[in-house]
Each structure stands twice: as C-alpha cells, then as structure tokens.
Design a protein around this motif. Sequence first.
Motif, PDB file in Angstrom:
ATOM      1  N   ILE A  57      37.125 -66.882 -66.148  1.00  0.00           N
ATOM      2  CA  ILE A  57      37.560 -66.186 -64.936  1.00  0.00           C
ATOM      3  C   ILE A  57      36.404 -66.039 -63.950  1.00  0.00           C
ATOM      4  CG2 ILE A  57      38.377 -63.970 -64.034  1.00  0.00           C
ATOM      5  CD1 ILE A  57      39.952 -63.660 -66.668  1.00  0.00           C
ATOM      6  N   PHE A  58      35.241 -65.624 -64.445  1.00  0.00           N
ATOM      7  CA  PHE A  58      34.126 -65.295 -63.551  1.00  0.00           C
ATOM      8  C   PHE A  58      33.166 -66.452 -63.277  1.00  0.00           C
ATOM      9  CE2 PHE A  58      35.192 -60.988 -65.146  1.00  0.00           C
ATOM     10  CZ  PHE A  58      35.538 -60.442 -63.926  1.00  0.00           C
ATOM     11  N   ALA A  59      33.214 -67.517 -64.056  1.00  0.00           N
ATOM     12  CA  ALA A  59      32.299 -68.644 -63.835  1.00  0.00           C
ATOM     13  C   ALA A  59      32.479 -69.278 -62.457  1.00  0.00           C
ATOM     14  CB  ALA A  59      32.442 -69.679 -64.942  1.00  0.00           C
ATOM     15  N   PRO A  60      33.707 -69.564 -62.013  1.00  0.00           N
ATOM     16  CA  PRO A  60      33.845 -70.146 -60.664  1.00  0.00           C
ATOM     17  C   PRO A  60      33.328 -69.224 -59.560  1.00  0.00           C
ATOM     18  CG  PRO A  60      35.875 -70.437 -61.894  1.00  0.00           C
ATOM     19  CD  PRO A  60      35.000 -69.536 -62.703  1.00  0.00           C
ATOM     20  N   ILE A  61      33.529 -67.923 -59.739  1.00  0.00           N
ATOM     21  CA  ILE A  61      33.052 -66.971 -58.730  1.00  0.00           C
ATOM     22  C   ILE A  61      31.530 -66.977 -58.682  1.00  0.00           C
ATOM     23  CG2 ILE A  61      32.992 -64.526 -58.098  1.00  0.00           C
ATOM     24  CD1 ILE A  61      35.765 -64.292 -59.484  1.00  0.00           C
ATOM     25  N   LEU A  62      30.912 -66.972 -59.852  1.00  0.00           N
ATOM     26  CA  LEU A  62      29.447 -67.001 -59.906  1.00  0.00           C
ATOM     27  C   LEU A  62      28.890 -68.313 -59.364  1.00  0.00           C
ATOM     28  CD1 LEU A  62      28.836 -65.320 -63.382  1.00  0.00           C
ATOM     29  CD2 LEU A  62      28.411 -64.344 -61.126  1.00  0.00           C
ATOM     30  N   MET A  63      29.559 -69.417 -59.655  1.00  0.00           N
ATOM     31  CA  MET A  63      29.094 -70.717 -59.156  1.00  0.00           C
ATOM     32  C   MET A  63      29.204 -70.771 -57.626  1.00  0.00           C
ATOM     33  SD  MET A  63      27.953 -72.414 -61.648  1.00  0.00           S
ATOM     34  CE  MET A  63      27.901 -74.088 -61.096  1.00  0.00           C
ATOM     35  N   ARG A  64      30.303 -70.250 -57.066  1.00  0.00           N
ATOM     36  CA  ARG A  64      30.435 -70.216 -55.615  1.00  0.00           C
ATOM     37  C   ARG A  64      29.341 -69.374 -54.987  1.00  0.00           C
ATOM     38  NH1 ARG A  64      35.769 -68.239 -55.481  1.00  0.00           N
ATOM     39  NH2 ARG A  64      36.670 -69.809 -56.812  1.00  0.00           N
ATOM     40  N   PHE A  65      29.046 -68.233 -55.600  1.00  0.00           N
ATOM     41  CA  PHE A  65      28.005 -67.359 -55.083  1.00  0.00           C
ATOM     42  C   PHE A  65      26.647 -68.060 -55.130  1.00  0.00           C
ATOM     43  CE2 PHE A  65      24.711 -64.153 -55.948  1.00  0.00           C
ATOM     44  CZ  PHE A  65      24.802 -63.423 -54.780  1.00  0.00           C
ATOM     45  N   ALA A  66      26.339 -68.735 -56.249  1.00  0.00           N
ATOM     46  CA  ALA A  66      25.058 -69.432 -56.371  1.00  0.00           C
ATOM     47  C   ALA A  66      24.961 -70.584 -55.375  1.00  0.00           C
ATOM     48  CB  ALA A  66      24.882 -69.948 -57.797  1.00  0.00           C
ATOM     49  N   ALA A  67      26.051 -71.316 -55.184  1.00  0.00           N
ATOM     50  CA  ALA A  67      26.037 -72.427 -54.227  1.00  0.00           C
ATOM     51  C   ALA A  67      25.849 -71.917 -52.802  1.00  0.00           C
ATOM     52  CB  ALA A  67      27.332 -73.225 -54.334  1.00  0.00           C
ATOM     53  N   LYS A  68      26.482 -70.797 -52.487  1.00  0.00           N
ATOM     54  CA  LYS A  68      26.355 -70.230 -51.147  1.00  0.00           C
ATOM     55  C   LYS A  68      24.923 -69.769 -50.887  1.00  0.00           C
ATOM     56  CE  LYS A  68      29.863 -67.924 -49.735  1.00  0.00           C
ATOM     57  NZ  LYS A  68      30.876 -66.879 -49.497  1.00  0.00           N
ATOM     58  N   LYS A  69      24.301 -69.141 -51.897  1.00  0.00           N
ATOM     59  CA  LYS A  69      22.915 -68.695 -51.749  1.00  0.00           C
ATOM     60  C   LYS A  69      21.973 -69.893 -51.586  1.00  0.00           C
ATOM     61  CE  LYS A  69      21.568 -64.731 -52.132  1.00  0.00           C
ATOM     62  NZ  LYS A  69      21.164 -63.885 -51.015  1.00  0.00           N
ATOM     63  N   ALA A  70      22.186 -70.950 -52.380  1.00  0.00           N
ATOM     64  CA  ALA A  70      21.335 -72.141 -52.277  1.00  0.00           C
ATOM     65  C   ALA A  70      21.497 -72.787 -50.899  1.00  0.00           C
ATOM     66  CB  ALA A  70      21.679 -73.135 -53.377  1.00  0.00           C
ATOM     67  N   GLU A  71      22.735 -72.863 -50.411  1.00  0.00           N
ATOM     68  CA  GLU A  71      22.975 -73.433 -49.085  1.00  0.00           C
ATOM     69  C   GLU A  71      22.267 -72.610 -48.015  1.00  0.00           C
ATOM     70  OE1 GLU A  71      26.740 -74.352 -46.108  1.00  0.00           O
ATOM     71  OE2 GLU A  71      27.082 -73.582 -48.130  1.00  0.00           O
ATOM     72  N   GLN A  72      22.306 -71.299 -48.156  1.00  0.00           N
ATOM     73  CA  GLN A  72      21.648 -70.424 -47.191  1.00  0.00           C
ATOM     74  C   GLN A  72      20.132 -70.621 -47.217  1.00  0.00           C
ATOM     75  OE1 GLN A  72      22.253 -66.294 -48.016  1.00  0.00           O
ATOM     76  NE2 GLN A  72      21.566 -65.627 -46.009  1.00  0.00           N
ATOM     77  N   ARG A  73      19.558 -70.735 -48.405  1.00  0.00           N
ATOM     78  CA  ARG A  73      18.104 -70.938 -48.509  1.00  0.00           C
ATOM     79  C   ARG A  73      17.686 -72.273 -47.909  1.00  0.00           C
ATOM     80  NH1 ARG A  73      17.550 -68.900 -54.661  1.00  0.00           N
ATOM     81  NH2 ARG A  73      17.729 -66.680 -54.243  1.00  0.00           N
ATOM     82  N   PHE A  74      18.448 -73.341 -48.219  1.00  0.00           N
ATOM     83  CA  PHE A  74      18.116 -74.645 -47.654  1.00  0.00           C
ATOM     84  C   PHE A  74      18.256 -74.633 -46.134  1.00  0.00           C
ATOM     85  CE2 PHE A  74      19.222 -76.495 -51.941  1.00  0.00           C
ATOM     86  CZ  PHE A  74      17.914 -76.813 -52.245  1.00  0.00           C
ATOM     87  N   GLY A  75      19.278 -73.954 -45.632  1.00  0.00           N
ATOM     88  CA  GLY A  75      19.460 -73.852 -44.189  1.00  0.00           C
ATOM     89  C   GLY A  75      18.320 -73.105 -43.529  1.00  0.00           C
ATOM     90  N   ASP A  76      17.864 -72.023 -44.172  1.00  0.00           N
ATOM     91  CA  ASP A  76      16.737 -71.266 -43.615  1.00  0.00           C
ATOM     92  C   ASP A  76      15.470 -72.112 -43.598  1.00  0.00           C
ATOM     93  OD1 ASP A  76      18.423 -69.130 -43.314  1.00  0.00           O
ATOM     94  OD2 ASP A  76      17.687 -68.041 -45.101  1.00  0.00           O
ATOM     95  N   GLN A  77      15.226 -72.854 -44.671  1.00  0.00           N
ATOM     96  CA  GLN A  77      14.038 -73.711 -44.716  1.00  0.00           C
ATOM     97  C   GLN A  77      14.120 -74.795 -43.641  1.00  0.00           C
ATOM     98  OE1 GLN A  77      13.672 -75.221 -48.677  1.00  0.00           O
ATOM     99  NE2 GLN A  77      12.767 -73.337 -49.462  1.00  0.00           N
ATOM    100  N   PHE A  78      15.318 -75.357 -43.444  1.00  0.00           N
ATOM    101  CA  PHE A  78      15.488 -76.387 -42.427  1.00  0.00           C
ATOM    102  C   PHE A  78      15.227 -75.817 -41.037  1.00  0.00           C
ATOM    103  CE2 PHE A  78      18.211 -78.734 -39.437  1.00  0.00           C
ATOM    104  CZ  PHE A  78      17.622 -79.980 -39.559  1.00  0.00           C
ATOM    105  N   GLU A  79      15.734 -74.615 -40.786  1.00  0.00           N
ATOM    106  CA  GLU A  79      15.506 -73.979 -39.491  1.00  0.00           C
ATOM    107  C   GLU A  79      14.024 -73.710 -39.258  1.00  0.00           C
ATOM    108  OE1 GLU A  79      17.352 -73.204 -36.809  1.00  0.00           O
ATOM    109  OE2 GLU A  79      18.959 -74.363 -37.752  1.00  0.00           O
ATOM    110  N   GLN A  80      13.326 -73.239 -40.285  1.00  0.00           N
ATOM    111  CA  GLN A  80      11.887 -73.000 -40.152  1.00  0.00           C
ATOM    112  C   GLN A  80      11.158 -74.302 -39.843  1.00  0.00           C
ATOM    113  OE1 GLN A  80      10.610 -71.144 -43.755  1.00  0.00           O
ATOM    114  NE2 GLN A  80      11.476 -69.147 -43.219  1.00  0.00           N
ATOM    115  N   PHE A  81      11.527 -75.383 -40.543  1.00  0.00           N
ATOM    116  CA  PHE A  81      10.887 -76.677 -40.303  1.00  0.00           C
ATOM    117  C   PHE A  81      11.177 -77.157 -38.889  1.00  0.00           C
ATOM    118  CE2 PHE A  81      11.099 -81.344 -40.389  1.00  0.00           C
ATOM    119  CZ  PHE A  81       9.785 -81.608 -40.723  1.00  0.00           C
ATOM    120  N   ARG A  82      12.433 -77.001 -38.454  1.00  0.00           N
ATOM    121  CA  ARG A  82      12.807 -77.455 -37.116  1.00  0.00           C
ATOM    122  C   ARG A  82      12.087 -76.662 -36.036  1.00  0.00           C
ATOM    123  NH1 ARG A  82      18.858 -77.220 -35.903  1.00  0.00           N
ATOM    124  NH2 ARG A  82      18.518 -76.496 -33.819  1.00  0.00           N
TER     125      ARG A  82
END
Length: 87
Positions: free
Chosen positions: A23-48
């Motif tokens: 039940i909770f694995a998909p929710i946790l995976m979505r949360f982890a993917a969203k956090k990773a996407e946010q971190r990569f986006g922040d790093q990309f913005e800093q680089f840009r």
Amino acid sequence: MGLLRTIFIIVLVWYLFKVLGRIFAPILMRFAAKKAEQRFGDQFEQFRNQQQRTEPKKEGEVTIDKIPNRKASNKDVGDYVDFEEID
C-alpha cells in the motif's frame, strides 16, 4: 503453547508488513522521485544562473579555472625489473 503463539505473531507481523508495504511503497516511491526531481532541478538552475553570470567566451578561447598541484615524483621508490613471459 508459547512457541506456537510466537510463530503465529511472527507470521502475522510478516503478512501485515507485506500488505502495508504494497500500500505505502508506491506513495514512498512517488515522494522520493519528486524530491530527486526537485534536487536535480535546483542544481540545474544554479548551474544555469552561474553560466549566465559569467561573461560569454569567444569561440576557441581556453580558460583554466584551477591549476592542479604538481607532486614531485620519488625516484627512490624501487628498482625496475623487466619480466619475461615463460610458456
């Protein structure tokens, strides 16, 4: 009687863990993917932003940001031995 009760509790906890995991694995995976996407986006913005702050370089221009430390080689490490293959 205590042994059977302990085994029953272990099996019950195991199956409860599996059901809750499904039940909770998909929710946790979505949360982890969203956090990773946010971190990569922040790093990309800093680089840009960093790229935009620096002045544009002419084509073919070479710049060195950091000169590596040159370590003196130690010639007294050992003797060189030439090996031959033996068939």
